[in-house]
Structure formats: C-alpha cells, structure tokens
Motif scaffolding. Structure first.
Motif, short mmCIF file in Angstrom:
data_model
loop_
_atom_site.label_atom_id
_atom_site.label_comp_id
_atom_site.label_asym_id
_atom_site.label_seq_id
_atom_site.Cartn_x
_atom_site.Cartn_y
_atom_site.Cartn_z
N GLY A 1 0.79 -1.24 0.00
CA GLY A 1 0.00 0.00 0.00
C GLY A 1 0.81 1.28 0.00
N LEU A 2 2.11 1.17 0.29
CA LEU A 2 2.92 2.37 0.33
C LEU A 2 3.09 2.92 -1.10
CD1 LEU A 2 4.47 4.19 2.27
CD2 LEU A 2 6.51 2.81 1.83
N GLY A 3 2.82 4.19 -1.26
CA GLY A 3 2.89 4.82 -2.56
C GLY A 3 1.56 4.99 -3.24
N GLU A 4 0.52 4.31 -2.73
CA GLU A 4 -0.79 4.41 -3.37
C GLU A 4 -1.37 5.82 -3.27
OE1 GLU A 4 -3.28 1.41 -1.71
OE2 GLU A 4 -2.21 -0.25 -2.70
N LYS A 5 -1.20 6.44 -2.11
CA LYS A 5 -1.70 7.79 -1.93
C LYS A 5 -0.98 8.76 -2.86
CE LYS A 5 -2.35 11.37 1.60
NZ LYS A 5 -2.16 11.72 3.05
N ALA A 6 0.35 8.61 -2.96
CA ALA A 6 1.12 9.48 -3.84
C ALA A 6 0.73 9.27 -5.29
CB ALA A 6 2.61 9.22 -3.65
#
Length: 276
Positions: free
Chosen positions: A52-57
C-alpha cells in the motif's frame, strides 16, 4: 527523464498547482518537458516495499496529471512517485534537471513555514537552480521582465551575475544588479568598477547598478515588482545538503513579487532559457 527538463514538486495543494502552472508556461517558452514529482515518506515501522505504500502518492499524481491535461499547451508532462522524503526526492531529481520549481506552501509532507522546510532545503541542496514561487508572484512566466541579482561583489554574487548576464544576452533582457546595505554588509562605495568591467565584457546587454543603503530584502522586493526573476546566491553557498537558506533568502521568498531563483555552489549553472 529528459536532460534539461523542469521538475516540479507537487502534493495536490493549490500552491503546488500554482507552481505547476507557472512551470508549464516557462517550459513552453523554453521548449522543454516538465516532470511532476510526488513524494511519500516511509512511515515509522514500514519499509519501501510495504503493501500500500505509494498508493496515496500515485493517486495524487494521477489527479495532478489529469488536472493539467488540458492546460499543458503542448508541453510534454510526465510524473513520478518517490517513496522518500520530499526533499530527498526533489534533490535527487535535480541531478538531471534544468531547474526545480517549488511553491512556498503545501499540505501533508510539504507543510512548513512560509518558506517551507521542503522548499527551503531543496533550494539549499539542489544540483540545479531552484525557483521558489512566492504568493505575490505572477502565475505565469514573464518573457520580457528584467533579471534582478542580489549583488555585493562577492565571488558567489559575481557568479550569479555572470549567469544572469548570459541569460539576458540570450533573451534580450535588462540585468539589474542590486547592491544593498552599502557600508554594512557590502562595500562603502557602489561597485561601479566591477560593473564597468561587466559592461565592457558584455556590450550587448544593458546592465544597471542600483546601490542603496536599505536592507537587501527591501531593495530586492521593490525591484521584483517588474522583474522576471530575482536571482540570489544563498548564504548556504557551499551547497551542503540540508544547509538552510540564509535569512535574506528566507525573507525574500515571502515578500518578492516575482519568482526567486536560488543558486548555491552546487547549482551554479544556467537555467532554462526561452527559445527565440
């Protein structure tokens, strides 16, 4: 990414979008691409490959590219997500960039003071010239205004002046060398001899010397009102990563009425020029 492109730090904020709009107008004049960088720091206890890391970016980047799809006006726009602190991401991107453009406000990871922790530290550590877009600056690139240079006769200021004169010669601009605080932080007398040498070496460029006893921020802010750029050699001129900007530069990016182009020794090179 293409050598000589313009990098813009974006985060979905209005200030970053304003910086992107300005950068697109500059890129169009220079005939070069723009790359939007969205950074997402690694939270404590997680790793770069955590799910999930990077999904917001990525969502922010997709939104920004869609937002500017109709406003690029022929400029090639690309984007990149960086799983790192925003300063690290932009400084890394600056290694192959012609310039980095940042705003003075942001949200989330960009948030700081008026010259935020991101914009200030990027400007101090960038490998390319950094343009900070103050809130009072026009929203688009000025193809005709003067280039104002903070000038005290030092080696750093002289290098900044040389680059400004080179840019002015290519773009048909006036260069205004602003010597402030005479008798205190700069020589007692106006730097007429140095400027005379510059004029002799560059006969095709109109070079003015404006020397006043007022503080540098006041003089540069006043001259910024009809300028395309104010160019300053940062007090952290050694270009050490993380070295904070000097007090004059920090104050100037709050008060200037045009973009502020910051140079350190690491970033002493000519910025993108408008094509004729």
């Amino acid at each position: 990414m293409t050598e000589g492109h313009i990098v813009v730090g974006v985060d979905g904020s209005n200030d970053a979008r304003r910086a992107t709009t300005w950068a697109l107008s500059w890129a169009k004049a220079a005939g070069i691409p723009v790359s939007l960088i969205v950074a997402e720091p690694i939270p404590p206890g997680r790793t770069p490959d955590s799910p999930g890391l990077g999904e917001k970016a990525q969502a922010t980047l997709d939104e920004e590219i869609a937002h500017f799809a109709g406003a690029a006006d022929g400029v090639e726009v690309s984007g990149e997500v960086a799983i790192s602190h925003p300063v690290t991401a932009l400084v890394n991107a600056s290694q192959s960039a012609g310039a980095v453009v940042v705003g003075t406000h942001g949200k989330g990871g960009w948030k700081g003071t008026l010259v935020g922790s991101v914009s200030g530290n990027v400007a101090a550590a960038s490998h390319s010239p950094t343009v900070v877009l103050p809130t009072g600056a026009p929203g688009t690139y000025d193809p005709e205004g003067a280039i104002v240079v903070g000038y005290d006769g030092s080696e750093a200021a002289s290098e900044a002046a040389a680059l400004a004169i080179e840019a002015a010669a290519a773009e048909g601009r006036v260069v205004r060398l602003a010597q402030a605080d005479t008798g205190v932080s700069s020589p007692d007398e106006p730097l007429e001899n140095q400027v005379a040498e510059l004029r002799e070496a560059n006969p095709g460029v109109e070079i003015e010397l404006i020397s006043e006893r007022t503080q540098a921020v006041e003089l540069l802010t006043d001259l910024s009102r009809d300028a395309a750029f104010v160019v300053v050699a940062s007090a952290g001129h050694g270009g050490v990563p993380g070295f904070l900007l000097g007090s004059t530069t920090r104050a100037l990016v709050q008060s200037a009425q045009c973009p502020v182009l910051v140079l350190t020794r690491r970033s002493e090179k000519l910025w993108p020029l408008a094509t004729s």
